[in-house]
Design a protein around this motif. Structure first.
Motif, PDB file in Angstrom:
ATOM      1  N   VAL A  19       0.837  -1.258   0.053  1.00 23.66           N
ATOM      2  CA  VAL A  19      -0.002   0.010  -0.088  1.00 23.66           C
ATOM      3  C   VAL A  19       0.741   1.161   0.014  1.00 23.66           C
ATOM      4  N   GLU A  20       1.881   1.209   0.986  1.00 25.27           N
ATOM      5  CA  GLU A  20       2.708   2.292   1.017  1.00 25.27           C
ATOM      6  C   GLU A  20       3.555   2.565  -0.255  1.00 25.27           C
ATOM      7  N   ASP A  21       3.920   1.569  -1.229  1.00 23.00           N
ATOM      8  CA  ASP A  21       4.989   1.745  -2.302  1.00 23.00           C
ATOM      9  C   ASP A  21       3.787   2.200  -3.373  1.00 23.00           C
ATOM     10  N   ALA A  22       2.433   1.597  -3.549  1.00 24.62           N
ATOM     11  CA  ALA A  22       1.448   2.278  -4.229  1.00 24.62           C
ATOM     12  C   ALA A  22       1.115   3.751  -4.270  1.00 24.62           C
ATOM     13  N   ALA A  23       1.008   4.176  -2.872  1.00 27.48           N
ATOM     14  CA  ALA A  23       0.808   5.570  -2.605  1.00 27.48           C
ATOM     15  C   ALA A  23       1.859   6.472  -3.045  1.00 27.48           C
ATOM     16  N   ILE A  24       3.221   5.917  -2.921  1.00 19.06           N
ATOM     17  CA  ILE A  24       4.384   6.917  -3.214  1.00 19.06           C
ATOM     18  C   ILE A  24       4.265   7.083  -4.706  1.00 19.06           C
ATOM     19  N   GLU A  25       4.080   6.179  -5.389  1.00 15.77           N
ATOM     20  CA  GLU A  25       4.104   6.223  -6.842  1.00 15.77           C
ATOM     21  C   GLU A  25       3.049   7.346  -7.346  1.00 15.77           C
ATOM     22  N   THR A  35      -4.724  12.211  -5.349  1.00 12.58           N
ATOM     23  CA  THR A  35      -4.827  10.810  -5.397  1.00 12.58           C
ATOM     24  C   THR A  35      -5.755  10.474  -4.238  1.00 12.58           C
ATOM     25  N   SER A  36      -6.459   9.691  -4.611  1.00 13.87           N
ATOM     26  CA  SER A  36      -7.573   9.038  -3.770  1.00 13.87           C
ATOM     27  C   SER A  36      -7.091   7.586  -3.227  1.00 13.87           C
ATOM     28  N   LYS A  56      -6.161   4.444   8.786  1.00 12.48           N
ATOM     29  CA  LYS A  56      -7.581   4.964   8.860  1.00 12.48           C
ATOM     30  C   LYS A  56      -8.088   5.874   7.826  1.00 12.48           C
ATOM     31  N   SER A  57      -6.935   6.677   7.324  1.00 14.14           N
ATOM     32  CA  SER A  57      -7.249   7.863   6.472  1.00 14.14           C
ATOM     33  C   SER A  57      -6.014   7.899   5.465  1.00 14.14           C
TER      34      SER A  57
END
Length: 205
Positions: A19-25, A35-36, A56-57
């Motif tokens: 999740v963190e890696d996807a969010a960073i990209e 980004t949602s 949570k957010s």
């Protein structure tokens, strides 16, 4: 007896990392506010509810990235190994080590820009909460044992040390592919470190 191996990450830890890696990209490509959580879930190959099991957010996710991905985890152990017979040698080696480690993880500088622009630096206290207890003792020891230092405050020495490293990389980004970059000395990092150690005014004899 076989050497003890590091435990493999749990399924939850693996998902959190994904999740963190996807969010960073996505944050780097589109920015934080554009980004949602749904986009992050899709990019990570998860159902939307799967993300909320870990964060949570979206802001909590960003905070997790700032803490989990911070390069201090590799920089501090490396800096502790820096050698030098005097304060100048130690600091030169420590700076080069820290710059090398940060250069290996350029994503953090970009995330720092997002943090400053979109959050006005509000998560700085989170980073300091993680960094200060581990970093400050290095500079406290340096101030106590290296008598040639002009700085007597460990906190100020730590601030100037990391500030110099960050400013080097920010200005390096700004001048890249410009005429200014072509005017730099052969070893700009060494020159930058020399200015940090000695300033810009030559000592009068």
């Amino acid at each position: 007896m076989p050497a003890k191996t590091k435990d493999a990450p749990t399924k939850g830890e693996t998902t959190r990392i994904a999740v963190e890696d996807a969010a960073i990209e996505l944050f780097l490509e589109h920015g934080y506010h554009a980004t949602s959580m749904r986009q992050i879930a899709e990019h990570a190959g998860l159902a939307l509810g799967g993300i909320y099991n870990h964060f949570k957010s979206k802001e909590e996710l960003f905070e997790g990235i700032i803490v989990d991905k911070h390069p201090y985890r590799t920089i501090l152990p490396a800096v502790l190994e820096a050698q030098g017979e005097n304060a100048e040698e130690f600091l030169k080696n420590a700076v080069k080590i820290a710059m090398h480690e940060l250069g290996e993880n350029p994503v953090f500088i970009k995330l720092m820009f997002i943090e400053m622009v979109e959050f006005n630096g509000k998560h700085g206290s989170l980073m300091l909460k993680e960094i200060a207890p581990k970093a400050l003792p290095i500079f406290e020891k340096l101030v106590k044992t290296r008598k040639s230092l002009r700085v007597t405050s460990p906190a100020m020495l730590m601030r100037s040390f990391f500030g110099m490293i960050i400013s080097y990389y920010i200005t390096d980004i700004l001048i890249s592919n410009s005429v200014i970059s072509k005017l730099m000395p052969k070893n700009p990092m060494d020159a930058y470190v020399d200015i940090f150690l000695h300033g810009i005014i030559a000592t009068e004899i």
